[in-house]
Write a protein that holds these residues in place. Structure first.
Motif, short mmCIF file in Angstrom:
data_model
loop_
_atom_site.label_atom_id
_atom_site.label_comp_id
_atom_site.label_asym_id
_atom_site.label_seq_id
_atom_site.Cartn_x
_atom_site.Cartn_y
_atom_site.Cartn_z
N GLN A 62 6.08 -6.58 1.06
CA GLN A 62 6.11 -7.47 2.23
C GLN A 62 5.88 -6.69 3.52
OE1 GLN A 62 5.90 -10.27 0.88
NE2 GLN A 62 6.66 -9.38 -1.02
N LEU A 63 6.42 -5.48 3.56
CA LEU A 63 6.17 -4.63 4.72
C LEU A 63 4.67 -4.36 4.86
CD1 LEU A 63 8.34 -1.54 5.61
CD2 LEU A 63 5.86 -1.42 5.79
N ALA A 64 4.01 -4.12 3.72
CA ALA A 64 2.57 -3.87 3.75
C ALA A 64 1.80 -5.12 4.17
CB ALA A 64 2.11 -3.41 2.36
N ARG A 65 2.28 -6.30 3.77
CA ARG A 65 1.59 -7.54 4.16
C ARG A 65 1.62 -7.72 5.68
NH1 ARG A 65 3.65 -9.95 -0.95
NH2 ARG A 65 1.80 -10.47 -2.16
N MET A 93 -4.73 3.71 0.59
CA MET A 93 -4.82 2.76 1.70
C MET A 93 -4.10 3.27 2.94
SD MET A 93 -4.10 -0.76 -0.45
CE MET A 93 -4.02 -1.76 1.03
N ALA A 94 -3.10 4.13 2.74
CA ALA A 94 -2.28 4.60 3.86
C ALA A 94 -2.95 5.70 4.68
CB ALA A 94 -0.93 5.11 3.33
N ASN A 129 2.96 2.32 13.44
CA ASN A 129 1.60 1.88 13.11
C ASN A 129 1.56 1.36 11.68
OD1 ASN A 129 0.49 4.04 11.12
ND2 ASN A 129 1.43 5.24 12.78
N PRO A 130 0.55 0.55 11.34
CA PRO A 130 0.47 -0.07 10.02
C PRO A 130 0.32 0.93 8.88
CG PRO A 130 -0.97 -1.20 11.59
CD PRO A 130 -0.50 0.06 12.25
N TYR A 131 -0.27 2.08 9.13
CA TYR A 131 -0.51 3.03 8.04
C TYR A 131 0.79 3.62 7.51
CZ TYR A 131 -5.35 2.61 9.47
OH TYR A 131 -6.59 2.11 9.77
N LEU A 132 1.78 3.80 8.39
CA LEU A 132 3.08 4.29 7.93
C LEU A 132 3.72 3.27 6.98
CD1 LEU A 132 5.44 6.23 7.95
CD2 LEU A 132 6.26 5.13 10.05
N LEU A 163 4.97 3.85 3.05
CA LEU A 163 6.29 3.51 2.51
C LEU A 163 6.16 2.60 1.29
CD1 LEU A 163 8.30 2.91 5.82
CD2 LEU A 163 8.46 4.86 4.26
N ASP A 164 5.17 1.71 1.31
CA ASP A 164 4.94 0.84 0.16
C ASP A 164 4.59 1.66 -1.07
OD1 ASP A 164 4.62 -1.51 -1.29
OD2 ASP A 164 2.52 -1.74 -0.73
N ALA A 165 3.73 2.68 -0.91
CA ALA A 165 3.36 3.54 -2.03
C ALA A 165 4.59 4.25 -2.60
CB ALA A 165 2.32 4.57 -1.58
#
Length: 417
Positions: free
Chosen positions: A32-35, A97-98, A168-171, A175-177
């Motif tokens: 969900q964080l990644a979404r 993706m990160a 930023n979104p990449y962080l 974390l999702d990975a």
């Protein structure tokens, strides 16, 4: 021993279920964080609600391929192995993706592959639960799982909105990975190895399609699950909806979190205060009630009111989703359980992906609030005949409330490997 003896506490006392629960809590929160990160990233780069909806759709839609083509792996290979491998694959893909500066087209390709891997993971996980929990704990276990998934969505959406607004979104993707990698370790060492439910070459896809299609109850369950096509609109349009209210990334996370907050309340109340017989009887009605709150989005309510409305939709939609899952699992035999569950789960997730895409197109043609209201109205219209069909089909069919015993393999003791 009465049915009431099965509680959330007694279910979580089962070690294997606790491992599955913790692993899903971590990976769902990361998802969900990644979404949130992807929605904000795409909307910032393109300022397009349609492309934002497309990106959100890619977090659901490829599950159709994974569910149809790969969910049978949960019957043909040990289910613990399928879970661990799926997590490792997703961890590696999300890590790519990160990497900062990754082009949007490559993000979409990687995201498609990640979501395809969700199909076999979810099918194997749901097929494993009846082996881990006895009959009296099983339905409560589904409720615990649902509350866990929705709670992690709340943490991921709300926390994701705050994190993306600060960093930023990449962080968030990194974390999702990490959550996928940790989930793989927990399942590997916390869940007992069991042999495959079905050995050798077998046309599992074909038999699973026939199994679902020839049973009118399973057919209706699949169609009712497709109501999620309409009720995903608030989450998929969270970024343009927040922008319409003049708000930023934090509001995006809060809007996305509204549905899972309602789902937590709905799952608890529905399983605790509604009997099994009444849950079966009102399954279709919950689908109608889920769409009604979205109609009020046409009046462009403020953030707090919108969150309440979306939470109500989450509560009612979770009620029918939970009962659909419980009834379908009871009706499917163990040898085809993963594939059958995979097909039904695929129907729901595919619907969410299509709904997210259509909602984005509607929002570009009108406004985000109007698109949410139209989606809710369409859901109510479709749910009415399905409710009638379910009431007709379930009348006098008490077999649906009686669990169908799995194959003898279920209770065969096995050594950990």
């Amino acid at each position: 021993m009465t049915t009431r003896a099965a509680t959330f506490r007694s279910v979580l006392a089962v070690g294997e279920f606790r491992a599955i629960w913790l692993a899903e809590l971590l990976s769902q929160a990361g998802d969900q964080l990644a979404r949130v990160a992807l929605s904000v990233l795409v909307f910032q780069r393109t300022n397009s609600a349609a492309l934002t909806g497309l990106t959100f759709a890619l977090t659901y839609l490829p599950t159709m391929l994974g569910g149809i083509l790969l969910s049978g792996l949960g019957d043909r290979f040990p289910r613990r192995t399928v879970l661990v491998v799926s997590d490792v694959v997703r961890a590696a893909l999300v890590a790519l993706m990160a990497i900062p500066g990754t082009p949007l087209w490559l993000l979409c390709i990687l995201l498609t592959a990640v979501v395809m891997a969700n199909g076999p993971f979810k099918a194997a996980q749901l097929a494993l639960l009846p082996d881990v929990l006895d009959e009296k704990r099983y339905v409560v276990g589904l409720a615990v799982r649902n509350v866990t998934v929705q709670s992690s969505q709340v943490a991921g959406f709300a926390g994701g909105g705050l994190l993306v607004s600060l960093l930023n979104p990449y962080l968030a993707l990194g974390l999702d990975a990490a959550t996928f990698a940790l989930s793989a370790l927990i399942i590997r060492y916390g869940v007992r190895w069991r042999p495959a439910a079905r050995a050798g070459k077998d046309p599992v896809r074909l038999s699973a399609f026939r199994l679902v299609w020839r049973d009118p109850r399973l057919r209706l369950i699949a169609l009712i699950s497709w109501l999620s096509l309409f009720y995903i609109a608030p989450e998929s349009l969270a970024a343009p909806y927040a922008a319409e209210l003049g708000l930023g990334a934090l509001a995006v996370g809060l809007i996305m979190a509204s549905h899972p907050v309602g789902s937590i309340i709905g799952a608890y109340a529905y399983t605790r205060y509604v009997s099994e017989e009444n849950r079966l009887r009102t399954l279709g009605l919950m689908g109608i009630l889920a769409g009604i709150p979205l109609l009020f989005s046409a009046f462009q309510p403020n953030l707090a009111t919108s969150m309440i409305l979306f939470g109500l939709t989450g509560a009612f939609s979770t009620a029918y989703t939970l009962q659909c899952a419980a009834t379908a699992t009871r009706l499917l035999p163990d040898s085809g359980r993963a594939q059958g569950i995979g097909l039904l789960a695929t129907a729901a997730l595919t619907a969410q992906g299509i709904g997210a895409l259509l909602a984005g197109v509607l929002a570009d043609l009108s406004t985000a609030s109007a698109a949410v209201a139209i989606s809710g109205a369409a859901g109510v219209v479709v749910a009415i005949p399905l409710t009638y069909a379910w009431a007709t089909q379930s009348h006098g069919r008490d077999r649906a409330s009686t669990p169908r015993l799995p194959d003898t393999h279920r209770n065969t003791p096995t050594a950990d490997r």
